[in-house]
Design a protein around this motif. Structure first.
Motif, PDB file in Angstrom:
ATOM      1  N   ASP A 245       1.065  -1.346  -0.007  1.00  0.00           N
ATOM      2  CA  ASP A 245       0.108   0.147  -0.189  1.00  0.00           C
ATOM      3  C   ASP A 245       1.392   1.340   0.560  1.00  0.00           C
ATOM      4  N   ALA A 246       2.419   1.183  -0.981  1.00  0.00           N
ATOM      5  CA  ALA A 246       2.800   2.180  -0.192  1.00  0.00           C
ATOM      6  C   ALA A 246       2.438   3.479  -0.944  1.00  0.00           C
ATOM      7  N   GLY A 247       2.379   4.784  -0.745  1.00  0.00           N
ATOM      8  CA  GLY A 247       1.556   5.950  -0.373  1.00  0.00           C
ATOM      9  C   GLY A 247       0.707   6.342  -0.307  1.00  0.00           C
ATOM     10  N   SER A 248       0.861   5.197   0.608  1.00  0.00           N
ATOM     11  CA  SER A 248      -0.679   5.545   1.540  1.00  0.00           C
ATOM     12  C   SER A 248       0.150   6.056   2.884  1.00  0.00           C
ATOM     13  N   ARG A 249      -0.702   6.560   4.351  1.00  0.00           N
ATOM     14  CA  ARG A 249       0.202   7.451   5.052  1.00  0.00           C
ATOM     15  C   ARG A 249       1.526   6.753   5.492  1.00  0.00           C
ATOM     16  N   CYS A 250       2.587   7.346   5.911  1.00  0.00           N
ATOM     17  CA  CYS A 250       3.704   6.679   6.233  1.00  0.00           C
ATOM     18  C   CYS A 250       4.482   4.812   5.677  1.00  0.00           C
ATOM     19  N   VAL A 251       4.128   4.734   4.304  1.00  0.00           N
ATOM     20  CA  VAL A 251       4.110   4.044   3.845  1.00  0.00           C
ATOM     21  C   VAL A 251       5.144   4.411   2.403  1.00  0.00           C
ATOM     22  N   ASN A 252       6.601   4.576   2.817  1.00  0.00           N
ATOM     23  CA  ASN A 252       7.266   4.814   1.406  1.00  0.00           C
ATOM     24  C   ASN A 252       7.494   3.688   0.601  1.00  0.00           C
ATOM     25  N   HIS A 253       7.107   4.596  -1.028  1.00  0.00           N
ATOM     26  CA  HIS A 253       7.758   3.688  -2.380  1.00  0.00           C
ATOM     27  C   HIS A 253       9.042   2.606  -1.810  1.00  0.00           C
ATOM     28  N   GLY A 254       9.149   1.375  -2.085  1.00  0.00           N
ATOM     29  CA  GLY A 254      10.842   0.759  -2.138  1.00  0.00           C
ATOM     30  C   GLY A 254      10.644   0.192  -0.788  1.00  0.00           C
ATOM     31  N   GLN A 255      11.108   0.943   0.463  1.00  0.00           N
ATOM     32  CA  GLN A 255      11.051   0.360   1.255  1.00  0.00           C
ATOM     33  C   GLN A 255       9.592  -0.409   1.967  1.00  0.00           C
ATOM     34  N   GLY A 256       8.788  -0.295   1.378  1.00  0.00           N
ATOM     35  CA  GLY A 256       7.371  -0.399   1.764  1.00  0.00           C
ATOM     36  C   GLY A 256       7.136  -1.502   1.353  1.00  0.00           C
TER      37      GLY A 256
END
Ligand SMILES: [Zn+2]
Length: 311
Positions: A245-256
């Protein structure tokens, strides 16, 4: 090869409105930078949830230029007046769906995304905004996609909504908060893939997010109930894929992606198992063909590759 089966390239994990505005007003550099966050971590295969600004549609092309594959529904379909406006386009009835689906096909979506319910309400444990469509409506939409050989991802929370989606023939269930034992057996039987998206909840807890202080007790409860279901799903034999769900609050692209792997292992699954599932079930969720992988990866040999056996 690593696959993140649920991302939102239109969002940046920090500021919802600013991210969308930036994408609208800037050239493609932001998309490219976000895709690079994945590349840096060896994640070349992505599946997006769509947006109403054509951002993931643009991202698909940019991903191709970058030697990656990004699957997109272009925009999701949601019921007018309910949750989902930033993700897609609204319909009120099946006539409108038929019309909108015809429009959508012009963009050559990779899958159909249907938003069946709202989000889990952080103010009240167990509460979900109502179910947007009737059984028959959902079935019609899913089958319309199948007629065009498109897989279907359904955003569904609550036992009833998940049950409806599985019965209607959804290929993947997104989130599935508050689903029950019965739905897990149903999914296992039908081979439906579940993407439990632990990261958006787990990260709010891990970062002790300032915006959600008053709701933290409920968030913790939601997280715990979801991890319990993940363990049961694994015991029952439900196919689980890694979607951050990267992009949603506190979830970064890649690292998510790695956050999601971490939470799944914290829940009790073995890391090797999670990575294998992320690959095998991810391939199925994205509908990836071997020739696509071959051509995409001929110059990328240094990423984790559990092998293509069984494809
Ligand atoms: Zn999402």
């Amino acid at each position: 090869m690593l696959i993140d089966a649920h991302i939102h390239i239109s969002l940046n994990g920090r500021d919802f409105a600013a991210s969308r505005k930036m994408h609208q007003t800037s050239n493609n550099d932001i998309i490219k930078n976000q895709l690079n966050e994945y590349k840096k971590l060896g994640i070349y295969l992505l599946r997006d949830g769509g947006d109403n600004l054509n951002i993931s549609f643009r991202a698909r092309e940019i991903a191709r230029e970058e030697g990656m594959i990004l699957r997109t529904p272009v925009y999701a379909i949601y019921k007018r007046g309910t949750y989902g406006s930033f993700l897609g386009k609204p319909i009120t009835d099946l006539d409108e769906f038929d019309q909108e689906f015809k429009n959508l096909l012009r963009f050559q979506p990779d899958h159909l995304k249907i938003i069946l319910t709202g989000l889990a309400d952080f103010n009240s444990f167990g509460k979900i905004d109502g179910i947007a469509f009737h059984d028959q409506q959902l079935y019609h939409m899913v089958q319309s996609a199948k007629d065009k050989d498109l897989p279907v991802m359904v955003h569904a929370n609550s036992a009833k909504a998940v049950q409806m989606a599985v019965r209607a023939g959804a290929d993947t269930i997104e989130h599935g908060y508050y689903l029950g034992e019965e739905e897990l057996y149903q999914m296992a039987e039908q081979g439906t893939i579940w993407i439990p998206t632990l990261a958006p909840i787990g990260n709010l807890i891990a970062y002790n997010d300032s915006r959600h202080q008053s709701q933290m007790d409920n968030i913790l409860k939601i997280y715990e109930s979801q991890t319990e279901k993940v363990i049961r799903a694994n015991q029952i034999g439900v196919k689980i894929a890694v979607g951050s769900d990267a992009g949603s609050r506190c979830v970064n692209h890649g690292q998510g992606f790695w956050d999601e792997v971490f939470y799944l292992t914290q829940a009790g699954l073995k890391k090797e198992e999670v990575l294998k599932d992320s690959f095998v079930n991810g391939i199925q969720a994205l509908g990836l063909r071997k020739d696509e992988l071959d051509c995409c990866f001929k110059d990328v040999n240094n990423v984790i590759n559990p092998g293509l056996e069984g494809m």
